[in-house]
Design an enzyme around this catalytic site. Structure first.
Site, PDB file in Angstrom:
ATOM      1  NE  ARG A 143      24.423 -17.396 -13.375  1.00 13.55           N
ATOM      2  CZ  ARG A 143      25.107 -16.370 -13.860  1.00 13.55           C
ATOM      3  NH1 ARG A 143      25.792 -15.582 -13.051  1.00 13.55           N
ATOM      4  NH2 ARG A 143      25.119 -16.128 -15.145  1.00 13.55           N
ATOM      5  CB  VAL A 144      17.796 -15.069 -13.928  1.00 14.12           C
ATOM      6  CG1 VAL A 144      17.382 -14.600 -12.540  1.00 14.12           C
ATOM      7  CG2 VAL A 144      18.755 -14.091 -14.550  1.00 14.12           C
ATOM      8  CG  ASP A 145      22.522 -17.478 -16.656  1.00 15.68           C
ATOM      9  OD1 ASP A 145      22.493 -18.221 -15.654  1.00 15.68           O
ATOM     10  OD2 ASP A 145      23.492 -16.765 -16.949  1.00 15.68           O
ATOM     11  CG  ASP A 146      18.764 -22.571 -19.292  1.00 15.23           C
ATOM     12  OD1 ASP A 146      18.101 -22.722 -18.254  1.00 15.23           O
ATOM     13  OD2 ASP A 146      18.301 -22.668 -20.436  1.00 15.23           O
ATOM     14  CB  VAL A 147      24.539 -21.043 -15.502  1.00 12.54           C
ATOM     15  CG1 VAL A 147      25.814 -21.469 -14.805  1.00 12.54           C
ATOM     16  CG2 VAL A 147      24.855 -20.511 -16.896  1.00 12.54           C
TER      17      VAL A 147
END
Ligand code: WT7
Length: 689
Positions: free
Chosen positions: A551-555
């Protein structure tokens, strides 16, 4: 189409020489491997000859058609299913994925009228599978098991469907299902589908807050649960969690009239179950009184089938909405090809129906193909870590689909034919272990990339088709055009690395976020206009193989399940001793074991663990007492493959405050190595104070 065509060319000129397996094979085997990219594993000829897609050429042929003539490709497949009324041939699907050209309204087989439960059960029974085993159920404890044939399953589904209709559940109404892996879980899903109700399954690891949040969002006509479940040696009192969630929803103006509760005797008796007489109903007392046949509610291809909530990096969970027709065709087809399904196969997917994997590849995909499915209630390490292989041997499982993890090697596992992996990037050494040890170097591995939003597999090996590369998800499934873009949204080609997007519509795609179409467009279609944005990083190597990088998001991805940091933070701060929480993900080579995952997701338990580990930890107590700031920050370290750069930046924000470090432990009670793992190397508690 010109663009699409060019793309097909790009994808299909690769991998170099894959068409001539033998010479390439000779070259590869004759030379020391230069790198992971050059590490090709060939499936044996005998396997390939019998496979649905027996060679790269066959794949390329099918793939080309699926892109160039999507409508024709998918219509041919859809024609093999039962439709009460055929879809509009002139408009098999709507094409626009570009927000600049107007709203995103994905539709497939519009005008078609069908029912997914009818296709999963009735048509298979009509085709002679009535006495075939649909489910082998294996309980938490050894010796607990049960089976259902397709006919018996249909009877049970119809009884529940009749009951639901009787209490007023109608087409389009939501029903929340909070059940562990009992056969009642897929039964409940299918019963909803039969009457056109929209199910929303909530994984039983989620807390009462998470459950009530979902209930308040979709306002179901009924909630279906069970009193308790045994997981390993522990009993989880689900009814108490549901009671709390329903009380919370009632306080917020959403009251539920019926809570249908299955009695799970092996975990807890009726007598000890808390009961609200005007609302709660025992499944066993009532459902069996209903007739075993139930007319199907015929629905439009675009009528909603289910809602499944997934974590976002911010805000409340997103209600991912899937509709009927396209999802049906897509899950059935991906299942068939990604596992090379044959009627004699016994299939076991270890995922829980609380996740998309369980929706598409425990319930719908396999049943639509008439497959026998193993359902396992328990934990993979109970009573010991050989349990999975025990189950594989007991049911002669041929297709085994799980998240990458480590097990001990005993039991015969001779029945295995294809292995599947999902949820997180599998590192090449784990891949090799899975291949060499679990599969005795004989079973192809399908490392399947999917998301709640995609409904089904998007990039996946097809067993026996391509040479494999350990750790690569290989090539796109039929009808899927993956592209990689840079941060400006420019498509990059050849050997590259960037953000993974999809440039065309596929039948299994989600249609909206429930009640928030704007968030749907903003999250998925606006970041890189023209494409669906996955939120995953990906690279493509010189041979066109795809490698997911996380993942590249905050997940945070823990054993293949997305958990928003916000959710963990709010679970933590609900603890009396925690004033604030900051959760960061740290890359971790091995990841947590699935057994641990259950505990992590069970937030109550996570907090108990905090008590055990942190608050009894002398360092922490000292820190707390000596700290000048009354607030304690907890940093949870765990999960896998979270790009680390951004996390370290966010850590700086907390410098200068009293920070406690929470380290997750593995099942044996040992510390996970994350703390020694770059970029945490050398970081100590003192660094945070
Ligand atoms: C995210 C989707 C239990 C699996 C389904 C969870 C990651 C999924 C792979 C794979 C590398 C993978 C991605 C994706 N993921 N499959 N084969 N290799 N990463 O569904 O909760 O919607 O999570 O899981 O990061 O975005 P989900």
């Amino acid at each position: 189409t010109t663009n699409h065509l060019r793309h097909v060319e790009l994808l299909t000129t690769l991998p170099s020489g894959a068409g001539e397996i033998s010479p390439l094979n000779a070259v590869i085997l004759g030379e020391a491997l230069a790198s992971e990219e050059d590490d090709l594993i060939f499936s044996n000829k005998e396997f390939s000859n019998k496979a649905h897609v027996s060679s790269p050429q066959k794949y390329l042929e099918m793939y080309k058609r699926s892109i160039v003539d999507s409508a024709g490709f998918w219509s041919d497949i859809a024609s093999q299913f039962y439709w009460k009324q055929r879809w509009d041939e002139h408009c098999v699907y709507s094409e626009n994925l570009d927000v600049r050209n107007g709203d995103i309204r994905i539709q497939w087989f519009k005008g078609g009228v069908t029912n997914i439960c009818y296709n999963a059960l009735d048509t298979n029974i009509q085709a002679g599978l009535g006495d075939k085993t649909a489910f082998f159920w294996e309980g938490n404890d050894l010796g607990q098991d049960a089976t259902l044939t397709f006919s018996q399953l249909l009877n049970k589904v119809c009884q529940l469907a009749n009951y639901l209709k009787d209490i007023g559940v109608k087409k389009g109404d939501a029903v929340v299902i909070y059940l562990p892996m009992l056969m009642e879980l897929p039964i409940a899903m299918l019963a909803c589908a039969r009457i056109g109700a929209v199910h929303s399954v909530v994984f039983v690891g989620f807390s009462s807050e998470s459950l009530s949040q979902r209930i308040m969002d979709c306002k179901p006509k009924a909630v279906i649960t069970c009193n308790a479940v045994r997981r390993g040696s522990k009993v989880l009192n689900l009814k108490n969690i549901v009671d709390a969630a329903l009380a919370e929803s009632t306080n917020n103006g959403v009251s539920i009239d019926v809570c249908l509760t299955c009695e799970n005797q092996s975990a807890m008796t009726r007598e000890t179950t808390k009961w609200q007489i005007d609302r709660d109903v025992w499944w066993q007392d009532i459902v069996s009184k209903y007739p075993t046949t139930c007319e199907v509610e015929w629905v439009d291809a675009e009528d909603p089938l289910f809602l499944l909530y997934t974590s976002g990096s911010t805000g409340k969970p997103k209600g991912v909405l899937h509709t009927t027709g396209g999802y049906m065709i897509y899950t059935a087809t991906t299942f068939k090809y990604a596992f090379d399904y044959k009627p004699s196969d016994i299939y076991w997917c270890t995922a829980d129906c609380g996740w998309i994997t369980g929706h598409s590849y425990v319930t719908y995909g396999p049943l639509l193909n008439g497959s026998t499915v193993v359902i396992f209630e328990g934990a993979p390490n109970y009573p010991d870590s050989g349990r999975c292989w025990d189950i594989v041997d007991k049911y002669k499982v041929t297709l085994f689909y799980t998240a990458p993890t480590l097990f001990v090697n005993r039991y015969s596992r001779k029945s295995l034919r294809v292995l599947g992996s999902v949820g997180e990037p599998i590192n090449p050494s784990a891949w090799r272990w899975f291949y060499n040890v679990v599969g005795d170097s004989r079973c192809p591995i399908s490392d399947t990339w999917l998301q709640t939003e995609t409904g089904g597999f998007m990039i996946t090996p097809l067993p026996g088709t391509w040479p494999q590369k350990p750790g690569s998800v290989t090539f796109p499934f039929f009808g899927v055009l993956p592209i990689i873009v840079d941060e400006k949204g420019n498509e990059i080609e050849g050997e590259c690395s960037g953000y993974l997007c999809i440039r065309n519509s596929w039948p299994g795609a989600f249609r909206t976020l429930y009640g928030d179409h704007e968030r749907y467009e903003t999250t998925y279609f606006k970041p890189f206009p023209g494409y669906y944005y996955s939120g995953d990083g990906c690279s493509r190597d010189k041979d066109g193989y795809h490698w997911l990088t996380g993942r590249v998001d905050d997940v945070i991805n823990v054993s293949g399940h997305r958990i928003g940091i916000a959710e963990i933070e709010s679970a933590l701060v609900s603890h009396r001793q925690c004033a604030e929480a900051a959760v960061v993900g740290v890359e971790h080579e091995v990841d947590l074991s699935p057994a641990y995952l259950y505990r992590l997701l069970d937030f109550t338990d996570l907090i108990l663990k905090m008590d055990d580990l942190i608050f009894s930890n002398k360092d922490f107590i000292d820190l707390k007492n000596g700290g000048s700031n009354s607030k304690s920050y907890l940093i949870v370290i765990g999960g896998a493959e979270v790009p680390s750069g951004r996390r370290l930046v966010s850590l700086d924000v907390f410098r200068g405050l009293t920070v406690a470090l929470m380290i997750l432990v593995d099942d044996a009670g040992g510390f996970l190595p994350s703390i020694n793992h770059s970029p945490w190397n050398g970081v100590t508690l003192a660094d945070f104070v």
